[in-house]
Design a protein around this motif. Sequence first.
Motif, PDB file in Angstrom:
ATOM      1  N   ILE A   7       4.825 -13.048  -5.076  1.00 41.52           N
ATOM      2  CA  ILE A   7       4.797 -11.993  -4.059  1.00 41.52           C
ATOM      3  C   ILE A   7       4.533 -12.656  -2.709  1.00 41.52           C
ATOM      4  O   ILE A   7       3.574 -13.425  -2.554  1.00 41.52           O
ATOM      5  CB  ILE A   7       3.682 -10.972  -4.365  1.00 41.52           C
ATOM      6  N   ARG A   8       5.360 -12.321  -1.730  1.00 41.11           N
ATOM      7  CA  ARG A   8       5.198 -12.893  -0.401  1.00 41.11           C
ATOM      8  C   ARG A   8       5.199 -11.777   0.644  1.00 41.11           C
ATOM      9  O   ARG A   8       6.077 -10.935   0.678  1.00 41.11           O
ATOM     10  CB  ARG A   8       6.330 -13.887  -0.087  1.00 41.11           C
ATOM     11  N   GLN A  12       2.171  -3.249   2.053  1.00 42.50           N
ATOM     12  CA  GLN A  12       2.153  -1.807   1.808  1.00 42.50           C
ATOM     13  C   GLN A  12       0.766  -1.254   2.102  1.00 42.50           C
ATOM     14  O   GLN A  12      -0.249  -1.841   1.713  1.00 42.50           O
ATOM     15  CB  GLN A  12       2.551  -1.525   0.354  1.00 42.50           C
ATOM     16  N   ASN A  13       0.705  -0.114   2.774  1.00 41.12           N
ATOM     17  CA  ASN A  13      -0.575   0.511   3.153  1.00 41.12           C
ATOM     18  C   ASN A  13      -1.457  -0.503   3.878  1.00 41.12           C
ATOM     19  O   ASN A  13      -1.094  -0.999   4.925  1.00 41.12           O
ATOM     20  CB  ASN A  13      -1.267   1.110   1.932  1.00 41.12           C
ATOM     21  N   TYR A  14      -2.636  -0.838   3.275  1.00 37.86           N
ATOM     22  CA  TYR A  14      -3.563  -1.733   3.954  1.00 37.86           C
ATOM     23  C   TYR A  14      -3.510  -3.171   3.440  1.00 37.86           C
ATOM     24  O   TYR A  14      -4.397  -3.980   3.765  1.00 37.86           O
ATOM     25  CB  TYR A  14      -4.999  -1.204   3.816  1.00 37.86           C
ATOM     26  N   LEU A  15      -2.506  -3.520   2.634  1.00 39.40           N
ATOM     27  CA  LEU A  15      -2.406  -4.901   2.174  1.00 39.40           C
ATOM     28  C   LEU A  15      -2.144  -5.823   3.362  1.00 39.40           C
ATOM     29  O   LEU A  15      -1.289  -5.545   4.208  1.00 39.40           O
ATOM     30  CB  LEU A  15      -1.289  -5.045   1.137  1.00 39.40           C
ATOM     31  N   ARG A  16      -2.847  -6.931   3.384  1.00 38.10           N
ATOM     32  CA  ARG A  16      -2.814  -7.824   4.548  1.00 38.10           C
ATOM     33  C   ARG A  16      -1.789  -8.947   4.371  1.00 38.10           C
ATOM     34  O   ARG A  16      -2.138 -10.132   4.331  1.00 38.10           O
ATOM     35  CB  ARG A  16      -4.199  -8.411   4.794  1.00 38.10           C
ATOM     36  N   HIS A  17      -0.522  -8.572   4.251  1.00 40.38           N
ATOM     37  CA  HIS A  17       0.558  -9.553   4.105  1.00 40.38           C
ATOM     38  C   HIS A  17       0.207 -10.597   3.042  1.00 40.38           C
ATOM     39  O   HIS A  17       0.172 -11.806   3.299  1.00 40.38           O
ATOM     40  CB  HIS A  17       0.872 -10.221   5.450  1.00 40.38           C
ATOM     41  N   LEU A  18      -0.035 -10.101   1.851  1.00 41.35           N
ATOM     42  CA  LEU A  18      -0.507 -10.963   0.772  1.00 41.35           C
ATOM     43  C   LEU A  18       0.577 -11.900   0.273  1.00 41.35           C
ATOM     44  O   LEU A  18       1.735 -11.509   0.103  1.00 41.35           O
ATOM     45  CB  LEU A  18      -0.980 -10.112  -0.417  1.00 41.35           C
ATOM     46  N   ASP A  19       0.169 -13.139   0.015  1.00 39.72           N
ATOM     47  CA  ASP A  19       0.975 -14.085  -0.749  1.00 39.72           C
ATOM     48  C   ASP A  19       0.231 -14.327  -2.048  1.00 39.72           C
ATOM     49  O   ASP A  19      -0.925 -14.772  -2.037  1.00 39.72           O
ATOM     50  CB  ASP A  19       1.144 -15.401   0.014  1.00 39.72           C
ATOM     51  N   LEU A  20       0.883 -14.015  -3.172  1.00 39.39           N
ATOM     52  CA  LEU A  20       0.176 -14.055  -4.443  1.00 39.39           C
ATOM     53  C   LEU A  20       1.144 -14.420  -5.562  1.00 39.39           C
ATOM     54  O   LEU A  20       2.263 -13.912  -5.621  1.00 39.39           O
ATOM     55  CB  LEU A  20      -0.438 -12.680  -4.718  1.00 39.39           C
ATOM     56  N   ASP A  21       0.713 -15.326  -6.451  1.00 36.75           N
ATOM     57  CA  ASP A  21       1.481 -15.664  -7.642  1.00 36.75           C
ATOM     58  C   ASP A  21       0.751 -15.139  -8.871  1.00 36.75           C
ATOM     59  O   ASP A  21      -0.432 -15.450  -9.075  1.00 36.75           O
ATOM     60  CB  ASP A  21       1.658 -17.185  -7.769  1.00 36.75           C
ATOM     61  N   LEU A  22       1.457 -14.348  -9.683  1.00 40.49           N
ATOM     62  CA  LEU A  22       0.875 -13.799 -10.902  1.00 40.49           C
ATOM     63  C   LEU A  22       1.544 -14.456 -12.102  1.00 40.49           C
ATOM     64  O   LEU A  22       2.781 -14.427 -12.211  1.00 40.49           O
ATOM     65  CB  LEU A  22       1.070 -12.275 -10.968  1.00 40.49           C
TER      66      LEU A  22
END
Length: 830
Positions: A7-8, A12-22
Amino acid sequence: MTPDIQIRGAAQNYLRHLDLDLPSGKIIALMGPSGSGKSTLAFETLFAESRRRFLDCLAPRARQLLAQPEKPAFDSITGLPPALCLEQNIPAGHTRTLLGTLTETLDYLRILYAAIGVPHDPDTGAQLTKLSPDEISGQLDALPEGTRLTLLAPLPPGFGSDLESDILDFRKQGYLRIRLRGEILDLEDIAPGTDTANAELVIDRIVVRPGILSRLADSLQTALRISPDEVRAIVQEPGAAEETRTYYTRYRNNETGFTLPDLSPKSFSYHSPAGACPECQGSGTIQQNGKETLCPACGGYRLNATARAVTIDFAARILNLPAFCALTIDDNIALLPQAAIPEALSAPARQIIDELSKRLHCLQSLGLGYLSLARPVSTLSGGEIQRARLAGQLGGGLSGVLYILDEPTIGLHPQDTEKLISALQQLRDKGNTILVVEHDPQLLAIADHIVEMGPGSGPEGGAVLAQGSYAHILQDPSSPSGAWLSGRKTLPAGQPLDLASCTWATLRDAHAHNLRHIDFTFPLGALCCLSGPSGSGKSTLIEDCLIPAIREGNLENGSTITRTIVIDQQPLGLSPRSTPATATGLLDVLRPLYASLPLSKQRGYTAARFSTNTRGGRCERCGGTGLLEVDMHFLADVYAECDACHGQRYNRETLEVTWRGKSIAQVLALSVAEALEFFRPIPAARNILQCLHDIGLGYLTLDRSATTLSGGEAQRIKLATHLAKASPKSGKRLGTGEHILFILDEPSTGLHFHETALLLQALHSLRQAGHSILCIEHHTGILKAADYLIDLGPGAGADGGTIVAQGTPAELIARGEQGIAAWLGSMPES
């Protein structure tokens, strides 16, 4: 190897431009405070994007029929598999759904009863019989050698309406004779005007001898093409007189003439006219004198008399479909292998039973064996619904799927949580990725990967604070949850209470449902918790026994209780117009305030002008909901922002009235924390908002639709409302000297560890004010902080209904009794 979900720039809503690998193929737990962005990431980003991509795969013509959902806010998401969301709620319009429907087990049962069920005459109870073509030809072939047979096909009543044409048609097909009133005639000898009622076409004349079976079978098939339901044969055995014998291929009562069409799965569906009770149309209830009562025709079983008269013999237990579904799933599992199956149907029937057994065992493995397939889904808890859906997925055998679950441990005793964990691990081991929004320490401990979000709620959340294995989270100084999970932080214990000085209330001989005539005793003026496995009798004890006893004055030493307030997880309202502001009474404070402003007085506006429930001030395009429902046809309907008021709920004229620069819609769009600062000059509003904030709901916006609130949020809003009334600063303060019994159902639902601490402080404040609190609860931290515990069990359904242990938490841990005591001593206080 399946790639990870990358995820780069998620915003959405209040997410702070997250970069995340699941990591794919793992159990991933999302945790953090309420409103920190967990659900936004899981449901509004990952699941919403998966659904959007699914719709893009449809043919252009199909897409034209569907409203296209907006793309969630992110830069890129790669490695996203098809996603399934296992929610806790049942969509609107599914009030007739049963557990058997939800899990698809009822579909298999309908096939089984249609295949091997034995029908009976619904009036007389006599078993109905029919013969297959092979059985008929076998019986004729078994007649004594030399027997003369004349095979006849009864003609339909319409034969003879155009006699010349009908005879010509039969002659073209090679038929030569017909029987009328017992006499066989040549077709060419039938004169015009002849009475052709009950006519029978002569199909073949045969003498029984060895090797004749093939000809018999062919002739019989020919007769059945003309008369599918019955054939007749004139039989003359050697040395005997002629007799006519009739062979029926439909179920029939030979004594009364009652016939039954061939059974199909639709014959056992209350959604189909073929199976539904005609009196109640398959709902099981009717409206009588303004009240909903059981349908007298079907007794609430929903099926018509014909369907209810079909039975299967389960080792001398003769059960129709409603009776089988009314048993517990545990009983169903025990009975299924004993079903009487005709030899000819053995292979297909066993296949159906094996598939059905697999799904029932999945339900049992998740601790739902005490339920029945006939249980309406509307009566199940959110946790039971989610586990039932999970059982359906376990039985389905999918792989390569992203399963998203919201608090699957809700309502679970620790021993039930172990069963859930086992099911999730099975699903993972099939090659699926499991993403759970969760706070339960048991489930977190087995997660392969944990992502903690925060640090706060709403605008203060939306960031990833820590991620990694459970062991890593415990030691990570940047993880607030790690401090709770490791025991470095603990929940507040409250002021010690001398139970010896308490009055003890007793409910004698409680015996509804599975309760085994128990005496239930608990201290008044204390925080008392009731625990036990799902189905052990907790809700029955409270709802069916305790509350009626208090109402009827049958609770020993209960006379000091002046009022009982039940705070459950039922929605605050069924309409999107219901919000935290309406539920707490805050809007009742704000409407007169706005009506008293100069512009309102100038225009003649009253307080009703600022209500979304009445015409005048609300937006009529959306009816004051701020939303428009979009029909998604074969997918769940979605809501879009109203294009007239843009989600503000009120019309333009109403919004022109402002206080401190904000319209009524603008103040309702504030979060509780923001509104608390804005309304500090208004004591009545400040008091309500402070109680909402103190119980951990500072992130909620005041206009949040009640239909989008979780059960835990709804319950805490109700609790905050009563806390506000109990406050000395409230004009609605609870009466002096009042002793209220507060009954709460799983108040810790959906709470992060810090929020659980706030909840406990609120409960202790009620206790300090002289009230009694009785909670149905499984959260080990709250159980340890309670003044007194009662544990029901030891199992569910017939295995429950007794008091396994009771006493203070310290006493139970010291005694090491069975039940909850074993878990209290082994788990952290968080």
